[in-house]
Structure formats: C-alpha cells, structure tokens
Design a protein around this motif. Structure first.
Motif, PDB file in Angstrom:
ATOM      1  N   LEU A 179       0.835  -1.206   0.000  1.00 47.94           N
ATOM      2  CA  LEU A 179       0.000   0.000   0.000  1.00 47.94           C
ATOM      3  C   LEU A 179       0.870   1.256   0.000  1.00 47.94           C
ATOM      4  O   LEU A 179       2.063   1.214   0.321  1.00 47.94           O
ATOM      5  CB  LEU A 179      -0.908  -0.001   1.229  1.00 47.94           C
ATOM      6  N   SER A 180       0.253   2.387  -0.290  1.00 48.16           N
ATOM      7  CA  SER A 180       0.941   3.682  -0.358  1.00 48.16           C
ATOM      8  C   SER A 180       1.723   4.006   0.910  1.00 48.16           C
ATOM      9  O   SER A 180       2.825   4.547   0.856  1.00 48.16           O
ATOM     10  CB  SER A 180      -0.079   4.806  -0.570  1.00 48.16           C
ATOM     11  N   LYS A 181       1.125   3.700   2.067  1.00 50.00           N
ATOM     12  CA  LYS A 181       1.727   4.103   3.347  1.00 50.00           C
ATOM     13  C   LYS A 181       3.034   3.376   3.650  1.00 50.00           C
ATOM     14  O   LYS A 181       3.801   3.813   4.505  1.00 50.00           O
ATOM     15  CB  LYS A 181       0.737   3.880   4.489  1.00 50.00           C
ATOM     16  N   VAL A 182       3.319   2.293   2.941  1.00 53.26           N
ATOM     17  CA  VAL A 182       4.563   1.557   3.179  1.00 53.26           C
ATOM     18  C   VAL A 182       5.722   2.331   2.557  1.00 53.26           C
ATOM     19  O   VAL A 182       5.744   2.604   1.359  1.00 53.26           O
ATOM     20  CB  VAL A 182       4.495   0.123   2.609  1.00 53.26           C
ATOM     21  N   ASP A 183       6.667   2.690   3.403  1.00 51.86           N
ATOM     22  CA  ASP A 183       7.839   3.448   2.966  1.00 51.86           C
ATOM     23  C   ASP A 183       8.683   2.586   2.022  1.00 51.86           C
ATOM     24  O   ASP A 183       8.860   1.387   2.270  1.00 51.86           O
ATOM     25  CB  ASP A 183       8.673   3.843   4.200  1.00 51.86           C
ATOM     26  N   PRO A 184       9.213   3.179   0.954  1.00 55.54           N
ATOM     27  CA  PRO A 184      10.053   2.403   0.031  1.00 55.54           C
ATOM     28  C   PRO A 184      11.283   1.778   0.703  1.00 55.54           C
ATOM     29  O   PRO A 184      11.831   0.798   0.195  1.00 55.54           O
ATOM     30  CB  PRO A 184      10.484   3.438  -1.022  1.00 55.54           C
ATOM     31  N   LEU A 185      11.696   2.342   1.850  1.00 60.25           N
ATOM     32  CA  LEU A 185      12.861   1.808   2.566  1.00 60.25           C
ATOM     33  C   LEU A 185      12.453   0.876   3.710  1.00 60.25           C
ATOM     34  O   LEU A 185      13.264   0.545   4.574  1.00 60.25           O
ATOM     35  CB  LEU A 185      13.728   2.963   3.083  1.00 60.25           C
ATOM     36  N   ASP A 186      11.201   0.441   3.724  1.00 53.26           N
ATOM     37  CA  ASP A 186      10.701  -0.500   4.729  1.00 53.26           C
ATOM     38  C   ASP A 186      11.560  -1.764   4.713  1.00 53.26           C
ATOM     39  O   ASP A 186      11.999  -2.222   3.646  1.00 53.26           O
ATOM     40  CB  ASP A 186       9.237  -0.851   4.392  1.00 53.26           C
ATOM     41  N   GLN A 187      11.788  -2.333   5.886  1.00 53.96           N
ATOM     42  CA  GLN A 187      12.668  -3.497   6.007  1.00 53.96           C
ATOM     43  C   GLN A 187      12.184  -4.685   5.166  1.00 53.96           C
ATOM     44  O   GLN A 187      12.986  -5.408   4.588  1.00 53.96           O
ATOM     45  CB  GLN A 187      12.822  -3.913   7.474  1.00 53.96           C
ATOM     46  N   GLU A 188      10.863  -4.871   5.063  1.00 55.76           N
ATOM     47  CA  GLU A 188      10.352  -5.993   4.267  1.00 55.76           C
ATOM     48  C   GLU A 188      10.746  -5.838   2.793  1.00 55.76           C
ATOM     49  O   GLU A 188      11.124  -6.804   2.141  1.00 55.76           O
ATOM     50  CB  GLU A 188       8.832  -6.108   4.396  1.00 55.76           C
ATOM     51  N   ILE A 189      10.694  -4.607   2.299  1.00 61.58           N
ATOM     52  CA  ILE A 189      11.104  -4.345   0.904  1.00 61.58           C
ATOM     53  C   ILE A 189      12.592  -4.595   0.741  1.00 61.58           C
ATOM     54  O   ILE A 189      13.021  -5.267  -0.203  1.00 61.58           O
ATOM     55  CB  ILE A 189      10.724  -2.900   0.488  1.00 61.58           C
ATOM     56  N   ILE A 190      13.381  -4.103   1.680  1.00 60.48           N
ATOM     57  CA  ILE A 190      14.841  -4.303   1.633  1.00 60.48           C
ATOM     58  C   ILE A 190      15.158  -5.801   1.642  1.00 60.48           C
ATOM     59  O   ILE A 190      16.007  -6.274   0.881  1.00 60.48           O
ATOM     60  CB  ILE A 190      15.538  -3.601   2.828  1.00 60.48           C
ATOM     61  N   ASP A 191      14.468  -6.559   2.511  1.00 58.41           N
ATOM     62  CA  ASP A 191      14.711  -8.003   2.606  1.00 58.41           C
ATOM     63  C   ASP A 191      14.398  -8.719   1.292  1.00 58.41           C
ATOM     64  O   ASP A 191      15.123  -9.606   0.871  1.00 58.41           O
ATOM     65  CB  ASP A 191      13.896  -8.619   3.740  1.00 58.41           C
ATOM     66  N   ILE A 192      13.295  -8.311   0.633  1.00 62.07           N
ATOM     67  CA  ILE A 192      12.949  -8.945  -0.647  1.00 62.07           C
ATOM     68  C   ILE A 192      14.002  -8.608  -1.709  1.00 62.07           C
ATOM     69  O   ILE A 192      14.407  -9.472  -2.485  1.00 62.07           O
ATOM     70  CB  ILE A 192      11.540  -8.492  -1.123  1.00 62.07           C
ATOM     71  N   ILE A 193      14.463  -7.371  -1.718  1.00 63.05           N
ATOM     72  CA  ILE A 193      15.483  -6.974  -2.695  1.00 63.05           C
ATOM     73  C   ILE A 193      16.774  -7.759  -2.476  1.00 63.05           C
ATOM     74  O   ILE A 193      17.439  -8.165  -3.423  1.00 63.05           O
ATOM     75  CB  ILE A 193      15.741  -5.449  -2.612  1.00 63.05           C
ATOM     76  N   ASN A 194      17.121  -7.985  -1.202  1.00 67.85           N
ATOM     77  CA  ASN A 194      18.356  -8.693  -0.875  1.00 67.85           C
ATOM     78  C   ASN A 194      18.252 -10.224  -0.938  1.00 67.85           C
ATOM     79  O   ASN A 194      19.255 -10.905  -0.845  1.00 67.85           O
ATOM     80  CB  ASN A 194      18.845  -8.295   0.522  1.00 67.85           C
ATOM     81  N   SER A 195      17.026 -10.740  -1.122  1.00 68.67           N
ATOM     82  CA  SER A 195      16.862 -12.200  -1.124  1.00 68.67           C
ATOM     83  C   SER A 195      17.295 -12.809  -2.453  1.00 68.67           C
ATOM     84  O   SER A 195      17.371 -12.164  -3.465  1.00 68.67           O
ATOM     85  CB  SER A 195      15.410 -12.558  -0.841  1.00 68.67           C
TER      86      SER A 195
END
Length: 195
Positions: A179-195
């Motif tokens: 959703l919009s409210k999720v910051d692009p630097l949210d840890q879940e996003i970072i984890d998916i990028i690094n997986s």
C-alpha cells in the motif's frame, strides 16, 4: 414414416452441430485464459517521459518495483526514498515510476512538467513513464496485469491511492503488493530486494 425419419435425422444433425459449437467456444475460452496467464511482465513495452519506447524485457535478471506516482500527493516525498533505494541497489533493482491522475487529481501536469518536477525536486534518475490510468475503464494494460490474478497468477489488488508498490522478481513474476503508506525503505522491501 419417411417424414419421421427425416425429422429424427435433422434433430440429430442440429444437436451434433450445437455440441460441436459449444466445444469450440469452450476451447477458445480456455486458450484465451491460458494466453492471459502466459503473458509475462517482460511482454510489455511503454514510452518513457522522453517518448522513448522501453521494452520491459530489458529488465530481465533484476527485481523491479512498479510505483504509481503523483506530484501533488501527501506521499510525494516518497520520491526521495525511492531514489535512495534505486541508487543503493541499481545493480539488482529497477524502479519504474508511472504518473497517474486517478486519485484526487494529484497528477495534473503534462509529461514534460512531471519530468521537470521529478528532476528538480527529487533528482529522480530511475525510469519514469508517460502518464497513464491505473484503475477504471481506461486502466492501462500493465496495471490490468498487475491487478488481475488471472494474468499475474495471484494478485487482484489495484492501487488504492498514489504510491502503491508492486514488486516483481528476476523472472518477471509478481511477488508482493504494498500500500501507499509503506515506505520504500521499509525493512520488508529491503529483505525482498536482498533475497
């Protein structure tokens, strides 16, 4: 008696024809739904803000974040975080910005105005595309793919506001919706990028 035989044969022919038509139309429907499922993220291409046609197949091997953006939204400052995310991960991540005026008229500008705004205010260097519609009767095909489980395999969520995020893996598969409210630097996003 001959008339009865004739009528019986005629009825058999009509039934056989109806059954074959029904089978043909089911086969056509199945083949249409299979072709929709087989359409890949990489089959799309669009013009960027400079009018250059970009094939999404050029993003193979990288994760992709698709974001519907707007210049006059409470979430517009997310451009800064998006640019940071892109700069720090451009070896394995591409961010694609899609300006849209679907929510509150918050992207009223022309493609040229959007390009200037993003460059001057946030130093955006990730690919930005021509303005499109992300919902409604004129929803662009890429957003139809992103928000139709029959096409992407699992997700029916269309953007609920500006700055919704879709993550696509290196194989062109949609893996997550934010959703919009999720910051692009949210840890879940970072984890998916690094997986």
């Amino acid at each position: 008696m001959k008339n009865l035989v004739f009528i019986g044969c005629l009825l058999l022919l009509v039934c056989a024809y109806a059954i074959s038509k029904s089978h043909a139309s089911k086969t056509k429907a199945n083949s249409k739904s299979e072709s929709m499922l087989s359409k890949s993220f990489y089959d799309f291409s669009m013009k960027d803000l400079n009018g250059k046609e970009i094939s999404f197949s050029s993003f193979k091997g990288k994760k992709v974040m698709v974001v519907n953006v707007a210049s006059k939204c409470g979430y517009t400052p997310q451009y800064e975080a998006l640019q940071k995310l892109y700069s720090e991960n451009s070896d394995r991540l591409v961010i694609l910005g899609f300006p849209a005026n679907n929510f509150g008229g918050q992207e009223p500008g022309s493609n040229e105005e959007i390009k200037s705004f993003c460059s001057e205010n946030y130093g955006v260097t990730f690919p930005m595309f021509e303005k499109l519609s992300v919902k409604g009767y004129d929803k662009h095909p890429i957003y139809r793919w992103l928000s139709d489980a029959g096409q992407n395999g699992w997700n029916n969520e269309e953007p609920s506001w500006n700055f919704c995020k879709y993550l696509i893996n290196e194989k062109g598969e949609l893996v997550k919706y934010f959703l919009s409210k999720v910051d692009p630097l949210d840890q879940e996003i970072i984890d998916i990028i690094n997986s």
